[in-house]
Design an enzyme around this catalytic site. Sequence first.
Site, PDB file in Angstrom:
ATOM      1  N   ARG A  26      -8.061   0.200   5.969  1.00 26.05           N
ATOM      2  CA  ARG A  26      -7.778  -0.232   4.591  1.00 26.05           C
ATOM      3  C   ARG A  26      -8.909  -1.080   4.008  1.00 26.05           C
ATOM      4  O   ARG A  26      -8.672  -2.032   3.276  1.00 26.05           O
ATOM      5  CB  ARG A  26      -6.471  -1.026   4.515  1.00 26.05           C
ATOM      6  N   ARG A  30      -6.639  -2.955  -2.789  1.00 28.15           N
ATOM      7  CA  ARG A  30      -6.404  -3.912  -3.871  1.00 28.15           C
ATOM      8  C   ARG A  30      -6.975  -5.309  -3.657  1.00 28.15           C
ATOM      9  O   ARG A  30      -6.993  -6.110  -4.572  1.00 28.15           O
ATOM     10  CB  ARG A  30      -4.906  -4.001  -4.163  1.00 28.15           C
ATOM     11  N   ARG A  39      -8.293   1.314 -10.269  1.00 32.10           N
ATOM     12  CA  ARG A  39      -6.842   1.571 -10.173  1.00 32.10           C
ATOM     13  C   ARG A  39      -6.164   1.455 -11.539  1.00 32.10           C
ATOM     14  O   ARG A  39      -5.245   2.210 -11.845  1.00 32.10           O
ATOM     15  CB  ARG A  39      -6.270   0.573  -9.164  1.00 32.10           C
ATOM     16  N   ASP A  76      -4.287   9.189   1.671  1.00 34.87           N
ATOM     17  CA  ASP A  76      -3.114   8.540   2.268  1.00 34.87           C
ATOM     18  C   ASP A  76      -2.502   9.465   3.298  1.00 34.87           C
ATOM     19  O   ASP A  76      -2.671  10.685   3.220  1.00 34.87           O
ATOM     20  CB  ASP A  76      -2.079   8.187   1.195  1.00 34.87           C
ATOM     21  N   TYR A 150       8.921   8.643   7.698  1.00 33.20           N
ATOM     22  CA  TYR A 150       8.949   8.476   6.232  1.00 33.20           C
ATOM     23  C   TYR A 150       9.732   9.595   5.555  1.00 33.20           C
ATOM     24  O   TYR A 150      10.449   9.388   4.580  1.00 33.20           O
ATOM     25  CB  TYR A 150       7.527   8.453   5.657  1.00 33.20           C
TER      26      TYR A 150
HETATM   27  O1  CP3 Z   1      -9.388   2.283   3.303  1.00 30.97           O
HETATM   28  C1  CP3 Z   1      -8.653   3.037   4.007  1.00 30.97           C
HETATM   29  O2  CP3 Z   1      -8.218   2.699   5.117  1.00 30.97           O
HETATM   30  C2  CP3 Z   1      -8.429   4.460   3.531  1.00 30.97           C
HETATM   31  C3  CP3 Z   1      -7.275   4.671   2.765  1.00 30.97           C
HETATM   32  C4  CP3 Z   1      -5.865   4.593   3.339  1.00 30.97           C
HETATM   33  C5  CP3 Z   1      -4.754   4.285   2.514  1.00 30.97           C
HETATM   34  N1  CP3 Z   1      -3.619   4.447   3.243  1.00 30.97           N
HETATM   35  C6  CP3 Z   1      -4.844   3.898   1.099  1.00 30.97           C
HETATM   36  C7  CP3 Z   1      -3.693   3.268   0.435  1.00 30.97           C
HETATM   37  C8  CP3 Z   1      -5.365   4.860   4.611  1.00 30.97           C
HETATM   38  C9  CP3 Z   1      -6.108   5.194   5.897  1.00 30.97           C
HETATM   39  C10 CP3 Z   1      -3.942   4.782   4.537  1.00 30.97           C
HETATM   40  C11 CP3 Z   1      -3.038   5.071   5.672  1.00 30.97           C
HETATM   41  C12 CP3 Z   1      -1.600   4.803   5.521  1.00 30.97           C
HETATM   42  N2  CP3 Z   1      -0.798   5.007   4.427  1.00 30.97           N
HETATM   43  C13 CP3 Z   1      -0.783   4.372   6.580  1.00 30.97           C
HETATM   44  C14 CP3 Z   1      -1.252   4.136   8.009  1.00 30.97           C
HETATM   45  C15 CP3 Z   1      -1.882   2.805   8.176  1.00 30.97           C
HETATM   46  C16 CP3 Z   1      -0.899   1.659   8.111  1.00 30.97           C
HETATM   47  O3  CP3 Z   1      -1.029   0.874   7.163  1.00 30.97           O
HETATM   48  O4  CP3 Z   1      -0.071   1.542   9.012  1.00 30.97           O
HETATM   49  C17 CP3 Z   1       0.526   4.264   6.086  1.00 30.97           C
HETATM   50  C18 CP3 Z   1       1.752   3.825   6.864  1.00 30.97           C
HETATM   51  C19 CP3 Z   1       0.504   4.680   4.729  1.00 30.97           C
HETATM   52  C20 CP3 Z   1       1.665   4.813   3.789  1.00 30.97           C
HETATM   53  C21 CP3 Z   1       1.507   3.952   2.600  1.00 30.97           C
HETATM   54  N3  CP3 Z   1       0.573   4.156   1.601  1.00 30.97           N
HETATM   55  C22 CP3 Z   1       2.281   2.813   2.242  1.00 30.97           C
HETATM   56  C23 CP3 Z   1       3.407   2.231   3.093  1.00 30.97           C
HETATM   57  C24 CP3 Z   1       1.790   2.355   1.022  1.00 30.97           C
HETATM   58  C25 CP3 Z   1       2.364   1.250   0.149  1.00 30.97           C
HETATM   59  C26 CP3 Z   1       2.105  -0.119   0.680  1.00 30.97           C
HETATM   60  C27 CP3 Z   1       0.941  -0.756  -0.023  1.00 30.97           C
HETATM   61  O5  CP3 Z   1       0.082  -1.356   0.651  1.00 30.97           O
HETATM   62  O6  CP3 Z   1       0.907  -0.696  -1.264  1.00 30.97           O
HETATM   63  C28 CP3 Z   1       0.698   3.172   0.647  1.00 30.97           C
HETATM   64  C29 CP3 Z   1      -0.161   3.057  -0.557  1.00 30.97           C
HETATM   65  C30 CP3 Z   1      -1.614   2.889  -0.327  1.00 30.97           C
HETATM   66  N4  CP3 Z   1      -2.373   3.663   0.495  1.00 30.97           N
HETATM   67  C31 CP3 Z   1      -2.465   1.936  -0.971  1.00 30.97           C
HETATM   68  C32 CP3 Z   1      -3.758   2.169  -0.492  1.00 30.97           C
HETATM   69  C33 CP3 Z   1      -5.018   1.463  -0.903  1.00 30.97           C
HETATM   70  C34 CP3 Z   1      -2.019   0.922  -2.034  1.00 30.97           C
HETATM   71  C35 CP3 Z   1      -1.685   1.660  -3.312  1.00 30.97           C
HETATM   72  C36 CP3 Z   1      -2.215   1.050  -4.581  1.00 30.97           C
HETATM   73  O7  CP3 Z   1      -3.420   0.756  -4.716  1.00 30.97           O
HETATM   74  O8  CP3 Z   1      -1.400   0.920  -5.504  1.00 30.97           O
END
Ligand code: CP3
Length: 346
Positions: A26, A30, A39, A76, A150
């Site tokens: 990540r 944000r 965004r 994602d 999920y």
């Molecule tokens: O920089 C990176 O690592 C690459 C991008 C990436 C994202 N999600 C972007 C993202 C990666 C590798 C993921 C993996 C991901 N997504 C996982 C596995 C890693 C972990 O955290 O355990 C999981 C479980 C998800 C599912 C997911 N996506 C959730 C639960 C959420 C919402 C929670 C949150 O932090 O908002 C997301 C959204 C998400 N994926 C965001 C980002 C940057 C935030 C969305 C936004 O900007 O509004």
Amino acid sequence: MLASEKLLLRALRGETLVPPPIWLMRQAGRYLPEYREVRKRTGNFLELCYTPELAVEVTLQPIRRYGFDAAIIFSDILVVPDALGQGVAFHEGKGPVLEALQNAGDVKKLVWQEGKLDPVYDALRSVRRDLPEETALIGFAGAPWTLAAYMIEGGGSKDFAKATHWASAAPESFAELIRLLTESIAHHLIRQIEAGAEALQIFDSWAGKIPASQFERICLEPTRAIVEAVHKKFPDVPILGFPRGVGLSRYESYAEKSGVDGISIDASISPKLAAAKLQPHVCVQGNLDPKALIAGGAAMGAGVAEILQGLGGGPFVFNLGHGVDLKTPPDHVAELVALVREGATG
Ligand code: CP3
């Protein structure tokens, strides 16, 4: 520079590097003002993932700012359920929402839509062209269990009780779902390599919720099948696995049996024990507590020193134990990169 000389790839092939390569799960997101700026200009989060120019831009932001050794494509794990035809939406502040699978009939309706994830592959191709020559490009996917969890819950959950219940109450339809996901994930990973990914990570974020007696069947075996399918086509592309929260003894069986080249560990594992139990099998990646990165200063310094002392003597990639938290001050990330590259062992 030859791809084979990139530090991340050398570490994953088993070399001990001082200082170790560093990137963060990540690392785009944000906590960065430049991400929030992009965004603001997009409607929903999936639109950002599926607009190659924007996905490329946010993938490169942390590389420009910090010079990490690897970029991870901005996407994602939930794009795979989306490509299987299960509606996925992201609501501000609420996390992902899916139309929950209810029964075997719902599983049967899922069909891979070839072409749906083309924007992800297009973004990979562009990032690969734009990256500095020393930076490796990582593709990724969620593991079958984490995606199934999920898909069955319809979103995040504290304990994923519906998913574990389905796994034991209706093992046949659960196996069918895991089989479909295994095949789809392997395909998605192979397409990412064809588009330019040089290493892969499989995120099993909720592996820690699997009952111990089911770990082999639900986590290990499907992961091994994915690794085998990818390595059959691309034997030289290293794969990292992240079965988060499973504890040291199951990390050890995963390192021994899944076929991965590297294992990412969470912050609950002692670096010294990880070196003793895991590094003999694979490269280890981790495992600074994301909260230590929020705190910065002495707390972060002590955490970094313990990790470099424990794991720095073998094949190792510096990372966090989980993703960068939204509350992380961007300056602390720059300090972390400097500390790791100075080899700050306390
Ligand atoms: O920089 C990176 O690592 C690459 C991008 C990436 C994202 N999600 C972007 C993202 C990666 C590798 C993921 C993996 C991901 N997504 C996982 C596995 C890693 C972990 O955290 O355990 C999981 C479980 C998800 C599912 C997911 N996506 C959730 C639960 C959420 C919402 C929670 C949150 O932090 O908002 C997301 C959204 C998400 N994926 C965001 C980002 C940057 C935030 C969305 C936004 O900007 O509004």
